[in-house]
Design an enzyme around this catalytic site. Structure first.
Site, short mmCIF file in Angstrom:
data_model
loop_
_atom_site.label_atom_id
_atom_site.label_comp_id
_atom_site.label_asym_id
_atom_site.label_seq_id
_atom_site.Cartn_x
_atom_site.Cartn_y
_atom_site.Cartn_z
N ASP B 72 0.87 -1.27 -0.10
CA ASP B 72 0.12 -0.08 -0.03
C ASP B 72 0.73 1.26 -0.14
O ASP B 72 0.16 2.40 0.08
CB ASP B 72 -0.91 0.08 0.97
CG ASP B 72 -0.23 -0.28 2.76
OD1 ASP B 72 0.80 -0.75 2.55
OD2 ASP B 72 -0.91 0.15 3.64
N GLU B 203 0.82 9.28 9.72
CA GLU B 203 -0.18 8.40 9.56
C GLU B 203 -0.90 8.11 10.99
O GLU B 203 -0.47 8.60 12.01
CB GLU B 203 0.33 6.89 9.25
CG GLU B 203 1.39 6.52 10.48
CD GLU B 203 0.92 4.93 10.65
OE1 GLU B 203 -0.26 4.49 10.59
OE2 GLU B 203 1.73 4.16 11.33
N HIS B 414 -3.94 8.42 6.05
CA HIS B 414 -3.94 6.98 6.31
C HIS B 414 -4.76 6.52 7.71
O HIS B 414 -3.96 5.79 8.46
CB HIS B 414 -2.38 6.85 6.62
CG HIS B 414 -2.10 5.13 5.97
ND1 HIS B 414 -2.29 4.07 7.03
CD2 HIS B 414 -1.55 4.52 4.97
CE1 HIS B 414 -1.96 2.97 6.07
NE2 HIS B 414 -1.53 3.29 5.08
#
Lengths: 937, 585
Positions: B72, B203, B414
């Site tokens: 990813d 993230e 994310h």
């Protein structure tokens, strides 16, 4: 629609509507929409077939706090349901559902949902899906949604803004084409050219002629007014609106036909002219793009006749459409400052602008930075750019970043110059090559003299990989241009310098090799002096580069050598690759590279060695000691290399070798290794024998490999052997593995592993003519073992390929229906199951089919196992089965149909999707369930 | 006004397709280039047309930085570089460069296995893409070009994962990729300088989670495995080739040793050797304990874990098998699962996330009857367990990183929307001086950074710039900006130095000899011979030669250099004062 899906759908709607929570898997809803969309395209009326869907929509929109993702999904679903006129009417009749779904963006705004871009994008996409018919347009106008769309065109979210622009373009273009009366309109348009009418009247007339209601006129008017307003000069912070307006025009101009195009041009010509005159550098390139799109004829020419659309031309030349584009483009080229000026030149060439004078100017402009930096005078650049523009350009070239950027633009587009007509081409291709070579020398710090004032620019370029790569690419593209050959020795000299330069980056070296290869490929055969010099120079640099510390460089070098070897036969048919002295001198380096620490390099070396096969080697000449040693080394790699790439390459090496041998020795019988057959007709020391004795090991090692691609390549080698053995039986045409278009095989995946190196096999003259002999030979070689092992492999591509090949074998040797006896010779061929990982599975299948292993070995049996140890077999006696029985009991046809479905065929079916969503819903409902945390992969 | 523009092309509020475009000081940098495994069509890759219409990414991008090897974050890289077309530099750490192709190859296999797959990269493309990669070392500043520099920091998470600081002039951005602030069995905790970036892009996978102790999770895992094995059952652990698998192997290996267990543990054949190879090669990237004990015992050489052969699956008795792939969608793990699913004594432990459509996803969500190809049905009787061993920073970890780096602005990516909102509140509560933005999916973010207004006045910090007094206002801007605004041109300061040399050759020959000498000594520097101006140039340093009027054997060397090259200039003057070597090659 699948009955089970119909049953599950109401449950699913309930889960989605009630849960109020989005699904942890963000793809499920999109996949659901994909499925609905597919059904709609197939003509399924979803509203009638699935009444639960409108009910779901109604529940969601009446929910005070829906989940934003579900709300977004609802918008899209509603649009999809309303995409056909009949469904739209049904929905409208259903308590004005559509109005309550889309109508109040302000309602969602008040509730705070509108702040979420996923809700806005859902709304836009829902509207887009619905706008397929006039009633939908009427709905849009009636609900005053055009305003919302126009507002969203400048949304803070890039993606929402782009989607809104897309809908606006769709309304303008597609809605005008929905009616079949465009031709009449064009005719009328032609007759009205020259008459001055207002835009309002134009639009009304357009709508009238299209047979649309006034809705179309209203919406076109609104959009045009908005675009016009957005084009009016803005402060920097509002420039986004202008940019979006221009982007919309590019899309619309690219698709609009004559009547609409005329109106659009008329509407926006004034503000466009004003924008051009104002000269905001941020808008320059978009403005140019708008003009080039509007005035490009290519997309509107008749594709069948190749003729221009005269009406369009007339529209373009209509004085009412504003100042002719040509003069605006001229103005741009005269007034733009260097960075945009050069980009404009590039755009003109890229878009293949029809005006030759502009094209010539653009070509000159692109050469200008190259000329300035190298100090070489190029004919044709004198008229490019005003003194002021040149001055700014010279100043700009002193700054490192713009200098590099501009040079890259020029070099990237240099190849387009070769496509321009000769009268437009500003200088001969030879001069262009010289300039690029000079630039390459500057970049490597080898330029002898810097022109006055260029020393700073020189410094900026030394060691600049970006310019070097672009220059080398341009040089590669120019190799085939007429006139380029005159500079051949200079090109070789610079490229050798680059390959020799210790400062060259790996990517630059890679490109240098590619360029060199291209130029060698166009080297005329008589130029032996150039070849000789080049050969010596190359040898010295290659020696150095194959030992480079960077694996990237070693790999590029080895790849280059392989490609060079592959080039040789085509250039000189009398001489095969490894008889070429140049290639011969490199072969030891390739052999050395087989021990490279990097697996990529080892694999490239094996591939390169496969490209150096000699004819003599194929035709039965005795192999040299080195060749025998090489084969041993390759087998060692196959059995011991820890990485998959080299092992894959080894299998392909042998496939390539076998394939070449088959082509070049069509009349020879299949070689048999001395260990397995005393009747071998080949000399014991011949290359074919070396090949055959190795092939057995290759097959057994390859099929036992852990890498699925090694196994697929092994099956490819097995296919070649099968082809060779079966062609005398007339089975070659139906060999599935050999023919991508075979009806038995599913369409090949574009990136599926295929025997790319292997050419067609032998022509069928060779080998035994009796099926029994051929089958026994295949069993003896280990081909059957490879196929059976592959059939039971857990990797689907392996099993699929093996299954296809086994079917070919079955059809060729025992094609009779089940139960009928095969020929005696075929029936006599047996194989052993003991000691094979798949033996138990075959045994079980045989038992199920009522065939008992052992004891089936009849008189005169040609039985053998793949160990080749007949004596041992005789001693053991048992475990042998008839090959024909095995082939028939495997139920290959059924297996093929299952294997032909992709691995996620079932899992990704609509039913599976619905089940997955439902199970997630159940999970949500269960308070004791474990939370599955979304994670990376 | 300087601005930092952030365009998330993938990692919005979801996992998968991490791809963020950052425009800073006129430079465009792509941070990660991930794919989404949940889609089979174009949607699996970021849509690059949003950043450049004509597909000329090389012209547009200054560099691409990949934070770690998870798909990813890097799955779309060969597609971008080889199919869309990008020829510029790609930066990643050494371990990421080594492991990335393995994962990409695995992914390619899955795609080949699927029918009707199009628009996908080949093995050759993966290699060609990897050849464009420039490896990064930790804490080493890499000059991408004159203005743009990047620096990598340890991120934990997986072997080779890095956070990266991007600096253009006085503006800087830190991108975390995925990171972990807690050391695990084989990796250390993330760490960064107090670099005070203008923007921290972090993230937020576990934005709301304060994760329970890893020890607890480990204990739970071992207990479940042990219980199953004790009652004679088999345990299947589907894993991806590298990463979490090694952590779990260490865990089981230690436990087996301690408990003196005899049940065999297998790992998909070939993978252990490969993993071992990389962990040995990059031992410096593992945690302190592994590094320290490496000499006595390599933690990755497992005594109890043996290679698996497909025939073992039918063996009677208990066993533990690690098999690929991790989502039970194909290959060996699926084959074993089919064999073992019918026995309630057995267990499958899913240690990672599974995308919709895979068997892994189905069983995790409680489906017990699975329809397979050929319309056969598989009844799932074995126990299904999900144990997240994911190594992301939790809410506490994210706060810890903020304290370390002290950013002025922060952007969360994310993660999931609701969780991000929650974390935003927490951060704003604790760090009142940080301007925090949640990356709303599909949002185009622009930061206008006004220098001198945002920093906390209580926290002193050094700033470089030019103070402009204009129209009753004071502004601190970069020197370049100041000169541009005031219409001034830069004055270049150069140092000069004269060196006398005894050399009997002609001036041209002496110059050539100097060139050869400097070229051999100064490897890695740009050295240029310019005979027309009787000079040699090394970077900005110019060396000119003339003969002394009194003695033609005495050469006078005039050295001149800009202040930026002061160190090199001084070094050259010292070097030339020592004279030229008699033999020059």
């Amino acid at each position: 629609m699948d009955g089970e899906c119909v049953k599950l759908l109401p449950q699913l709607c309930k889960v989605l509507a009630v849960s109020g929570k989005s699904l942890p898997d963000d793809t499920s809803l999109e996949k659901l929409l994909d499925w609905f969309s597919g059904l709609t395209n197939l003509g399924t009326g979803l509203v009638e077939a699935c009444p639960c869907l409108p009910a779901f929509i109604s529940t969601v929109i009446h929910n005070a706090s829906p989940d934003p993702t579900i709300l977004s999904f609802t918008f899209k679903l509603t649009g999809l349901l309303a995409a056909t006129e009949s469904s739209f009417k049904l929905l409208q009749e259903n308590s004005l559902l559509l109005g309550s779904v889309f109508d109040p963006p302000h309602r969602w705004q008040e509730a705070g949902f509108w702040d979420d871009p996923c809700v806005r994008i859902g709304w836009v996409q829902g509207i887009r899906a619905m706008l397929q018919h006039p009633p939908a347009l009427h709905f849009l106008v009636e609900s005053d949604f055009t305003k919302v769309l126009l507002r969203l065109q400048t949304d803070t979210s890039l993606f929402v803004a782009a989607a809104a622009n897309d809908v606006l373009a769709h309304i303008l273009v597609t809605q005008s084409q929905l009616s079949g009366k465009c031709v009449d309109m064009e005719r009328e348009e032609k007759s009205s050219i020259g008459k001055t009418v207002t835009m309002d009247a134009d639009v009304q007339r357009l709508a009238l002629t299209l047979g649309s209601s006034s809705d179309y006129a209203t919406v076109v008017m609104a959009i045009l007014e908005h675009v016009k307003a957005s084009l009016v000069s803005k402060e920097n912070k509002e420039r986004h609106q202008t940019l979006q307006g221009l982007r919309l025009l590019i899309v619309v101009f690219g698709q609009a036909r004559a009547p609409l195009l005329g109106i659009l041009l008329k509407a926006v010509s004034e503000p466009l002219e004003a924008l051009v005159a104002e000269g905001h550098s941020q808008l320059h390139l978009l403005l140019l793009d708008v003009l080039l799109t509007a005035y490009s004829c290519s997309s509107h020419d008749n594709p069948t006749t190749g003729q221009h659309n005269p009406t369009r031309d007339q529209v373009l030349n209509d004085p009412d459409s504003g100042q002719p584009a040509d003069s605006l483009i001229s103005h741009m080229l005269d007034t733009y400052k260097p960075p945009e000026l050069i980009h404009a030149g590039a755009a003109l060439l890229r878009r293949d602008h029809r005006d030759l004078s502009h094209k010539a100017k653009a070509a000159g402009l692109l050469l200008l930075p190259l000329e300035m930096i190298t100090g070489l005078t190029l004919p044709g650049t004198q008229s490019a750019g005003s003194a002021e523009q040149r001055c700014s350009l010279a100043e700009l070239m002193n700054s490192k970043t713009p200098c590099i950027s501009l040079l890259c633009v020029c070099l990237t587009h240099a190849t387009l110059l070769t496509c321009t007509p000769p009268d437009v081409l500003p200088c001969p291709i030879g001069s262009l090559v010289t300039v690029i070579l000079s630039l390459l020398r500057i970049c490597s710090g080898q330029a002898p003299i810097s022109p006055i004032g260029s020393s700073k620019a020189y410094r900026n370029l030394i060691g600049c990989g970006k310019v070097q790569r672009c220059s080398l690419e341009a040089l590669t593209a120019l190799a085939v241009s007429p006139g380029a050959a005159e500079r051949m020795s200079e090109v070789f000299s610079v490229l050798i310098e680059y390959l020799d330069n210790p400062d060259s980056e790996p990517t630059v070296l890679h490109k240098s090799y590619q360029t060199l290869l291209k130029w060698i490929s166009v080297l005329p055969v008589p130029s032996s002096s150039i070849r000789d010099t080049l050969g010596q120079d190359l040898l010295s640099v290659v020696r150095k580069r194959v030992c480079d510390v960077r694996w990237e460089v070693r790999d590029s070098t080895v790849e280059f050598l392989g490609d060079l070897a592959a080039l040789s036969p085509s250039n000189d048919s009398a001489q095969c690759a490894s008889e070429n002295p140049l290639v011969c001198s490199f072969t030891p380096h390739l052999v050395e590279a087989l021990q490279d620490p990097e697996s990529y390099v080892r694999a490239s070396a094996i591939k390169a060695l496969a490209q150096t096969f000699t004819l003599g080697w194929q035709q039965g000449a005795a192999p040299s000691q080195q060749q025998t040693a090489l084969v041993k080394q390759l087998l060692d790699i196959l059995s011991g290399d820890t990485e998959g790439f080299p092992r894959r390459a080894v299998i392909r090496y042998f496939s390539s070798w076998f394939s070449l041998w088959s082509q070049n020795a069509p009349g020879l019988p299949p070689p048999r290794s001395s260990s397995s057959s005393s009747s071998s007709s080949s000399s014991s020391s011949s290359s074919p024998l070396l090949l055959t004795s190795s092939v057995g090991s290759v097959l057994s090692l390859g099929s036992a490999d852990l890498d699925w691609e090694v196994k697929v390549h092994t099956l490819e080698l097995a296919r070649l052997l099968l082809h060779r053995a079966l062609s005398p039986l007339g089975a070659s045409a139906s060999l599935s593995g050999s023919d991508a278009a075979s009806p038995r095989q599913p369409a090949p995946h574009p990136y599926a592993v295929t025997g790319q190196w292997a050419g067609p096999g032998g022509q069928g003259e060779a080998g035994d003519a009796d099926p029994g002999g051929a089958l026994a030979g295949l069993v003896e070689q280990g081909v059957l073992a490879v196929l059976l092992s592959g059939l039971f492999d857990c990797d689907r591509p392996v099993a699929l390929k093996a299954c296809g090949l086994l079917m070919d074998l079955r059809d060729a040797v025992c094609p009779t229906p089940a139960g009928a006896a095969p020929s005696a010779a075929v029936a006599a061929v047996t194989c052993k199951l003991q000691g094979c990982s798949w033996g138990k599975e075959v045994e079980a299948l045989l038992e199920r089919a009522g065939v008992v292993a052992n004891g089936s070995k009849g008189e005169g049996s040609k039985g053998c196992d793949w160990t080749g140890d007949e004596e041992e077999e005789e001693e053991e006696g048992g475990g042998s089965v008839r090959v024909c029985d095995v082939l028939r009991s495997l139920d290959l046809d059924e297996r093929l149909s299952v294997l032909s479905q992709s691995s996620d065929h079932v899992q990704n079916s609509p039913l599976s999707l619905l089940q997955d969503i439902l199970s997630i819903g159940d999970r949500h409902a269960d308070p004791n369930s474990q939370e599955v945390i979304v994670d990376c992969y | 006004m300087p601005e930092i523009k952030v365009t998330p092309l993938g990692a919005g509020q979801d996992v998968g397709r991490s791809c963020i475009l950052v425009s800073i000081g006129g430079k465009n940098i792509m941070l990660d280039c991930g794919m989404h495994m949940g889609f089979n069509d174009d949607r699996r890759f970021p849509d690059f047309s949003y950043i450049t219409q004509n597909g000329r990414l090389t012209e547009f991008l200054d560099c691409v930085i990949i934070s770690h090897f998870h798909l990813d974050h890097c799955g779309a890289l060969p597609y971008m570089s080889e199919m869309v077309g990008y020829d510029g530099p790609i930066y990643m750490t050494h371990p990421t460069k080594a492991i990335c192709p393995i994962l990409l190859e695995d992914f390619r296999k899955i795609t080949v296995d699927k029918k009707g797959e199009t628009n996908f990269f080949t093995s050759q493309m993966i290699k060609d893409c990897m050849k464009k990669v420039v490896p990064l070392n930790l804490h080493q500043t890499v000059q991408v070009d004159e203005e743009l520099e990047i620096k990598a920091y340890y991120a934990g998470h997986v072997l080779g994962a890095a956070m990266v600081q991007i600096k253009v002039g006085s503006e800087s951005v830190v991108y975390t990729g995925d990171y972990n602030m807690t050391p695990d069995r084989h990796l250390g905790a993330a760490w960064i300088d107090k670099c005070r970036p203008d923007l921290l892009i972090s993230e937020s996978t576990y934005a709301t989670t304060i994760r329970d102790s890893k020890r607890c999770r480990e204990r739970d895992f071992l207990k479940k495995v042990h219980e199953t094995v004790e009652r004679g059952g088999k345990v299947l652990i589907p894993v991806f080739a590298l990463g979490r698998a090694q952590e779990l192997c260490i865990l089981l290996e230690t436990f087996w040793e301690r408990m003196n267990l005899k049940a065999p543990i297998y790992f998909s054949t070939g993978m252990t050797e490969k993993a071992n190879h990389y962990y040995k090669l990059f031992i410096t990237w593992t945690n302190q304990k592994i590094r320290k004990t490496f000499v006595q015992r390599n933690m990755f050489e497992f005594k109890h874990i043996k290679p698996f052969d497909r025939s073992y699956a039918d063996n009677p008795g208990p066993m533990v098998v690690f098999a690929t792939p991790g989502m039970l969608h194909a290959g060996q793990s699926l084959q074993i699962f089919k064999k073992w699913a019918g026995n309630e004594k057995n267990m499958v432990i899913m240690p990672g996330y599974c995308v919709q459509g895979t068997i892994g996803h189905k069983i995790l969500n409680g489906q017990r009857k699975l329809e397979l190809e050929g319309r056969s049905t598989l009844e799932v009787k074995l126990q299904v367990e999900y144990m997240s061993f994911s190594a992301h920073a939790d809410a506490k970890g994210i706060m810890q990183l903020i304290r370390m780096a002290e950013p002025r602005n922060m952007l969360l990516v994310h993660g999931e929307a609701v969780k991000m909102e929650f974390l935003k509140g927490k951060i704003e509560q604790e760090f009142s001086n940080i301007v925090l933005t949640i990356n709303l999916k599909h949002t185009f973010l622009t930061y206008y950074l006004e220098k001198g207004t945002l920093p906390d006045p209580k926290k002193p910090r050094t700033m470089h710039g030019t103070l402009i007094m204009k129209e009753n206002s004071l502004r601190l801007v970069s020197p370049e900006q100041a000169m541009k605004e005031l219409g001034l041109s830069e004055h270049h300061l150069r140092f000069t130095c004269r060196v006398q040399l005894q050399d009997p050759h002609s001036d041209a020959d002496t110059l050539h000899r100097i060139y050869m000498h400097l070229k051999s000594v100064l490897k890695g520097y740009t050295t240029q011979h310019l005979p027309d101006s009787m000079s040699v140039m090394v970077e900005s340093i110019v060396v000119k030669v003339s003969s002394s009027t009194e003695d033609p054997n005495t050469k006078v060397l005039l050295l001149s250099w800009s202040y930026q090259d002061e160190d090199l200039g001084s070094f050259l003057s010292t070097l030339l004062k020592k004279g030229l070597p008699s033999v020059l090659c």
